[in-house]
Design a protein around this motif. Structure first.
Motif, mmCIF file in Angstrom:
data_model
loop_
_atom_site.group_PDB
_atom_site.id
_atom_site.type_symbol
_atom_site.label_atom_id
_atom_site.label_comp_id
_atom_site.label_asym_id
_atom_site.label_seq_id
_atom_site.Cartn_x
_atom_site.Cartn_y
_atom_site.Cartn_z
ATOM 1 N N ASN A 165 -53.706 -57.751 -28.115
ATOM 2 C CA ASN A 165 -52.288 -57.752 -27.727
ATOM 3 C C ASN A 165 -52.128 -58.009 -26.232
ATOM 4 O O ASN A 165 -51.198 -58.701 -25.805
ATOM 5 N N GLY A 201 -41.465 -58.510 -33.135
ATOM 6 C CA GLY A 201 -42.339 -57.579 -32.438
ATOM 7 C C GLY A 201 -43.677 -57.397 -33.114
ATOM 8 O O GLY A 201 -44.415 -56.458 -32.789
ATOM 9 N N SER A 215 -47.404 -57.284 -33.994
ATOM 10 C CA SER A 215 -48.549 -57.217 -33.066
ATOM 11 C C SER A 215 -49.791 -56.775 -33.829
ATOM 12 O O SER A 215 -49.722 -56.338 -34.976
ATOM 13 N N CYS A 225 -38.468 -52.896 -31.074
ATOM 14 C CA CYS A 225 -39.148 -54.094 -31.590
ATOM 15 C C CYS A 225 -38.753 -54.436 -33.029
ATOM 16 O O CYS A 225 -39.013 -55.542 -33.501
ATOM 17 N N LYS A 276 -46.622 -50.444 -32.244
ATOM 18 C CA LYS A 276 -46.696 -51.369 -31.107
ATOM 19 C C LYS A 276 -46.887 -50.594 -29.806
ATOM 20 O O LYS A 276 -47.579 -51.052 -28.885
ATOM 21 N N SER A 277 -46.307 -49.400 -29.735
ATOM 22 C CA SER A 277 -46.444 -48.601 -28.517
ATOM 23 C C SER A 277 -47.875 -48.126 -28.322
ATOM 24 O O SER A 277 -48.272 -47.749 -27.218
ATOM 25 N N VAL A 316 -49.829 -52.174 -27.675
ATOM 26 C CA VAL A 316 -49.300 -53.151 -26.711
ATOM 27 C C VAL A 316 -48.955 -52.412 -25.425
ATOM 28 O O VAL A 316 -48.164 -51.469 -25.435
ATOM 29 N N ASP A 322 -47.536 -53.528 -22.461
ATOM 30 C CA ASP A 322 -46.323 -53.850 -21.708
ATOM 31 C C ASP A 322 -45.081 -53.827 -22.596
ATOM 32 O O ASP A 322 -44.206 -54.678 -22.494
ATOM 33 N N THR A 323 -44.993 -52.860 -23.493
ATOM 34 C CA THR A 323 -43.864 -52.790 -24.413
ATOM 35 C C THR A 323 -42.807 -51.800 -23.938
ATOM 36 O O THR A 323 -43.108 -50.867 -23.176
ATOM 37 N N LYS A 324 -41.584 -52.014 -24.365
ATOM 38 C CA LYS A 324 -40.491 -51.081 -24.079
ATOM 39 C C LYS A 324 -40.291 -50.093 -25.227
ATOM 40 O O LYS A 324 -39.377 -49.265 -25.195
ATOM 41 N N CYS A 325 -41.146 -50.190 -26.229
ATOM 42 C CA CYS A 325 -41.075 -49.266 -27.369
ATOM 43 C C CYS A 325 -41.397 -47.844 -26.888
ATOM 44 O O CYS A 325 -42.031 -47.666 -25.857
#
Length: 528
Positions: free
Chosen positions: A212, A239, A241, A330, A349-350, A353, A355-358
């Motif tokens: 990711n 989103g 991943s 996402c 995803k958190s 990944v 660089d996620t905003k999740c």
């Protein structure tokens, strides 16, 4: 006038882990009401449902079915509608008996929606049994064809021919031989690297994080780019991943050793109602069928590496929020961790990944989510019921309330029955010599005038009721009827939530957004 809807779900259907959704009680009900709404002739009918949940269709010892037949014998209704023949009866001989003998004798019209069958189209003919026999022929033909296809596919698998619709990630189909695989130069290096990282000690979550971070396409994203016109993976979220599951799936797939592995699952077909994993002893494994990406030694090392970490089995049991919880950022379906006393949801995803905003590191407790969702759901059901009452009250100010009109129709129907009985009594008295012919004729004429008056009044009242009901959107009528039913249920179920709710989005800090399946006009009223 009444019409009956018959709905049945067998215990086998109900207990299936991979239940065919179209056969659920809620979806049968939805299909039948859509059918009613699309046919104006049924708008004036009072609808009554008979539901057998958990009963086989191979015999008639079903509580709701038996009750419905008794009502039909009493003349309470002359119309029955069901989803298809199999919901009504799985015994074709019994279906033929009802279509050719019992229903015509009772004057009952029978409609099977999915079979496009309406007994009114076969009055005075033997078309009913012809339709059933046609179904039998189609059924046997489908079974025979299905068996022939399975035999051919199994023979190909034993020869080491690849029989999948699409090549697995890391390979592509040979343009000169669709049953042979070639190494895909774009994705095979990714597969090789995943095995190398596993052998060198990285756990699956660490491998996912690396891929990711480097923004390498997932198998689903790659497929959508190469085959944009295909339906497979069409619902993949933006989103999407790499995560533990798709990494583990690649490492455990023996096809990367050059072997063709087939018959691992029993797929749904004409005889098998749901998909299940076969025992490994039943698999067909043919080695050295195409170029290997990893050798057998490397494959076993990777297996040993991921087995050291261990993993829990996916929870396939039904639970209240199944198929509903999504990450608000996402849009991915949130993972449910059933381990321990407290079940929690989190966004994969958190975890994988960087660089996620999740919501990174946040766990959302299932009990808290269930309380928020059920409280909101009950409030929404009450809003629908209240809105229905306001609509009907507004129309009822000029045309009378629905309850009063229905009560008037029942009173008139009772008077009509009494009138008919009075005619019989008068004739018996005349036959016994208790009254003269002139007295009998006078009574008969008086009763005839009263009957005409009752019928005319009943017709006018039914027209008012029809106008009142048609003043409200038929779709909302179905919605409100279901809301009433769900409010009276003993407990809220996943099927109830799925009937009304499209998605539940969860954001950081336990902020929740519930999106209901309402059309825009209704959403403006119920979701201000």
């Amino acid at each position: 006038m009444k019409l009956y809807l018959y709905i049945r779900l067998s215990s086998a259907d109900r207990d299936m882990k991979h239940k065919t959704e179209s056969d659920s009680i809620a979806n049968q009900r939805s299909l039948l009401h859509q059918y009613l709404n699309s046919h104006k002739e049924f708008q004036s009918y009072e609808v009554q449902e008979f539901v057998d949940d958990g009963y086989t269709g191979t015999n008639d010892h079903r509580p709701a079915f038996e009750s419905m037949i008794e009502h039909l014998k009493n003349g309470d209704s002359k119309l029955v509608i069901c989803k298809d023949f199999s919901r009504f009866f799985r015994d074709y001989v019994e279906i033929g008996d009802y279509l050719e003998r019992i229903f015509p004798f009772l004057g009952v019209r029978f409609i099977s929606v999915n079979d496009n069958y309406d007994s009114n189209n076969y009055i005075g003919t033997t078309g009913g049994i012809d339709v059933v026999m046609q179904s039998i022929v189609y059924s046997f033909y489908s079974k025979d064809l299905s068996q022939k296809i399975k035999t051919v596919m199994r023979a190909k698998a034993k020869k080491g021919q690849y029989i999948g619709s699409f090549a697995p990630y890391g390979y592509m189909k040979d343009p000169e031989n669709k049953n042979h695989l070639l190494v895909d130069p774009e994705t095979a290096p990714v597969v090789r690297r995943i095995f190398d990282m596993a052998i060198n000690g990285k756990i699956v979550s660490e491998i996912a994080t690396v891929l990711n971070r480097e923004k390498i396409e997932t198998p689903a994203q790659y497929f959508r780019r190469i085959f944009p016109e295909k339906k497979k993976h069409r619902k993949v979220s933006k989103g999407n991943s790499w995560d533990s599951s798709n990494i583990r799936r690649i490492i455990q797939h023996k096809i990367y050793t050059g072997a063709v592995v087939s018959q691992t699952r029993q797929w749904k077909n004409i005889e098998v109602e749901h998909t299940f994993m076969r025992d490994e002893s039943e698999w067909i494994v043919v080695p050295d069928c195409h170029e290997a990406i990893v050798n057998n030694v490397e494959y076993e090392k990777a297996q040993a590496a991921i087995r050291k970490i261990g993993h829990y089995e996916r929870d396939n049991k039904d639970y209240l929020l199944r198929s509903l919880i999504r990450c608000g950022v996402c849009g991915r379906a949130m993972s449910r961790n059933p381990r321990g006393k407290e079940v929690a949801y989190y966004c994969d995803k958190s975890r994988f990944v960087e660089d996620t905003k999740c919501p990174i590191g946040e766990r959302f407790m299932e009990k808290e989510l269930e309380k928020v969702v059920t409280d909101n759901f009950i409030s929404m059901l009450n809003l629908i019921v209240d809105y229905e009452k306001k609509l009907k009250d507004a129309v009822g100010k000029t045309k009378g309330t629905e309850a009063n009109l229905k009560q008037s129709i029942l009173r008139l129907e009772k008077s009509i029955k009494q009138n008919s009985q009075a005619k019989v009594t008068a004739y018996e008295r005349y036959s016994d010599g208790d009254i003269s012919r002139n007295e009998f004729m006078a009574i008969r004429d008086q009763l005839g005038m009263e009957l005409e008056q009752y019928n005319q009044e009943k017709q006018n009242t039914e027209k008012q009721l029809s106008e009142l009901q048609s003043a409200i959107d038929p779709e909302f009528n179905q919605l409100s009827a279901t809301a009433h039913e769900f409010l009276n249920a003993e407990q809220i179920t996943n099927q109830m939530l799925l009937f009304f709710i499209d998605r539940i989005y969860v954001y950081s800090g336990m902020r929740i957004e519930i999106r209901y399946k309402f059309k825009d006009t209704l959403r403006e009223v119920l979701e201000p």
